[in-house]
Design an enzyme around this catalytic site. Structure first.
Site, mmCIF file in Angstrom:
data_model
loop_
_atom_site.group_PDB
_atom_site.id
_atom_site.type_symbol
_atom_site.label_atom_id
_atom_site.label_comp_id
_atom_site.label_asym_id
_atom_site.label_seq_id
_atom_site.Cartn_x
_atom_site.Cartn_y
_atom_site.Cartn_z
ATOM 1 N N GLU A 146 0.835 -1.192 0.000
ATOM 2 C CA GLU A 146 0.000 0.000 0.000
ATOM 3 C C GLU A 146 0.875 1.248 0.000
ATOM 4 O OE1 GLU A 146 -4.079 -1.377 2.360
ATOM 5 O OE2 GLU A 146 -2.691 0.018 3.308
ATOM 6 N N CYS A 147 0.669 2.113 -0.962
ATOM 7 C CA CYS A 147 1.261 3.449 -1.016
ATOM 8 C C CYS A 147 2.792 3.389 -0.932
ATOM 9 C CB CYS A 147 0.657 4.339 0.070
ATOM 10 S SG CYS A 147 0.871 6.110 -0.266
ATOM 11 N N ALA A 148 3.364 3.532 0.247
ATOM 12 C CA ALA A 148 4.822 3.443 0.365
ATOM 13 C C ALA A 148 5.326 2.105 -0.158
ATOM 14 C CB ALA A 148 5.238 3.625 1.826
ATOM 15 N N SER B 236 -0.875 -0.897 -4.601
ATOM 16 C CA SER B 236 -1.812 0.193 -4.861
ATOM 17 C C SER B 236 -1.514 1.369 -3.953
ATOM 18 C CB SER B 236 -3.236 -0.318 -4.622
ATOM 19 O OG SER B 236 -4.148 0.741 -4.483
#
Length: 457
Positions: A343-345, A435
């Site tokens: 997720e993200c990072a 994502s």
């Protein structure tokens, strides 16, 4: 029925001093020997880190509690009471820090995910923190307006922040005498105790533990000196019993299978995670083992799956890039088809590069910092079967970053966003699901079970 004393710390607007007061109260009550349960309204990851530090900084030796989020958008209003009861179990007092202004919620959706809604769902009295630096008698009109806007929201007290002088305090108190809302604290306009900030808000506790600990102790001292702790505790104890059953991460493990090791990224670069996500993985039968991509050159022994949450890889890009042995290990695990949830990072770490520095190269995409903030709640649908979700699975999540990924989606995207905008986002490749979207698995526990099942096969 849950009968835990509780307070919600709210404000008319962001920047009024909610975090200062909430964190100071958590630390002050903890230092008195109370077991304090810390909570935060909304999706924010950073404030709960300071909350957890505040309740573990007491001299009582009590076991630390994680800061927990109460997000009525991502988890739904029906889970707020159960998640609160789960997190606050066994505590003497729960302190819930609000988000934004008291009545501000998810954009265009009324009170949904607002502090006001959460206070009503918890049947908790609200303490309104008011920045009084540029007003005197007008403070009564402001407090009256907030107290009368929604009569289901019980504003039980006011804490005045940034008060200049004894005379200023006297004028404020005289004005509020007519409002019917008691003043429970006054904090003077002094040099503020604050944490350093950067592009996404406060610097997380994991990056400045010693300084953050000193700050929380100083906040506790200021709150003790300026607030009526006995009155605040009495207000908390006036909260009526809450008719709810505590949430449990009751995902049945697959019988007869060994506990697969799922490595979870931690350390200074990856600090964003919800406690319930890890609890769900454990309940589903996984052995969750943290590792630090800044320092560890190998994945934990026996790793069958990988979870890389949010954080600040852009700040640590040189160090992450320099740890080539671990980058190679992550890439090899992904090539093997093992489940990897990012997720993200985590998405940025799996990319080919970040600001020109080599990353893991699992995804054919490059990331860079930008001047644009992407922020907001999202509704999304899984486009295809993957390690986290079956095709058609609908989730609610949150996006919060200042980076750009090119391309922004793979041949098989992770999600199709359906609200408030329609676009595809993220990557599904072999066992990888990557994502920008942050999700709270308590709202979709099947995601944890699915991940563990795939690790166990």
């Amino acid at each position: 029925m849950v009968n835990i004393p509780r307070l919600v710390i709210a404000a008319p607007a962001s920047g009024s001093g909610k975090t200062t007061v909430a964190t100071g109260l958590m630390a002050a009550f903890s230092e008195r020997g109370l077991a304090v349960s810390p909570h935060k309204v909304g999706p924010d990851y950073i404030d709960p880190g300071y909350h957890a530090l505040a309740v573990s900084s007491s001299r009582t030796g009590a076991a630390a509690r994680p800061g927990r989020n109460l997000d009525a958008y991502m988890c739904g209003p029906g889970l707020i009471g159960p998640l609160f009861a789960h997190g606050a179990a066994g505590s003497d007092l729960a302190v819930v820090e609000g988000v934004m202004g008291l009545y501000d919620g998810a954009s265009g959706q009324g009170e949904l995910a607002s502090t006001a809604q959460v206070s009503k769902l918890l049947r908790a009295p609200v303490v309104l923190v008011v920045d009084a630096s540029s007003q005197s008698r007008s403070v009564a009109a402001l407090v009256h307006g907030f107290a009368s806007w929604d009569l289901e929201v019980r504003i039980g007290g006011v804490i005045l922040n940034k008060v200049a002088t004894d005379r200023h305090e006297r004028l404020l108190r005289e004005a509020l005498d007519e409002s019917g809302v008691p003043v429970m604290g006054v904090l003077r306009r002094t040099e503020q105790v604050s944490a350093p900030s950067r592009h996404l808000g406060l610097v997380p506790v994991a990056e400045r533990h010693a300084d953050a600990l000193a700050s929380t102790r100083e906040l506790a001292g200021r709150v003790r000196a300026g607030c009526d702790l006995e009155a605040l505790l009495a207000l908390a104890r006036s909260a009526p019993p809450l008719d709810t059953v505590a949430w449990e991460p009751a995902v049945e493990p697959v019988a007869g299978r060994p506990r697969p090791v799922i490595a979870v990224a931690a350390g200074s670069a990856f600090t964003f995670s919800y406690a319930e996500n890890t609890e769900l993985l454990t309940a589903a039968g996984a052995e969750v083992v943290p590792f630090d991509p800044l320092r560890d050159e190998k994945l934990p022994q026996g790793t069958r799956g990988l979870v890389i949450g949010g954080g600040f890889p852009e700040v640590y890009a040189p160090e992450l890039s320099a740890n080539e042995p671990l980058r190679d290990a992550v890439a090899a695990l992904a090539r093997s088809g093992a489940p990897v949830a990012a997720e993200c990072a985590g998405l940025l770490y799996l990319a080919r590069s970040l600001d020109g520095r080599p990353m893991c190269g699992v995804l054919d995409a490059d990331a860079r910092m930008s001047g644009r903030l992407t922020l907001g709640y999202r509704e999304a649908v899984a486009i295809d079967d993957n390690a986290l979700a079956a095709a058609g699975t609908r989730v609610r999540g949150h996006e919060f970053h200042r980076t750009v990924l090119e391309p922004g989606a793979g041949e098989t995207p992770a999600w199709g966003l359906v609200h408030p905008e329609r676009r595809v986002e993220g990557f599904v490749r072999r066992g990888v699901h990557a994502s920008y979207l942050h999700t709270h698995w308590a709202a979709a526990p099947e995601m944890a079970r699915r991940l563990v099942e795939r690790c166990a096969t």
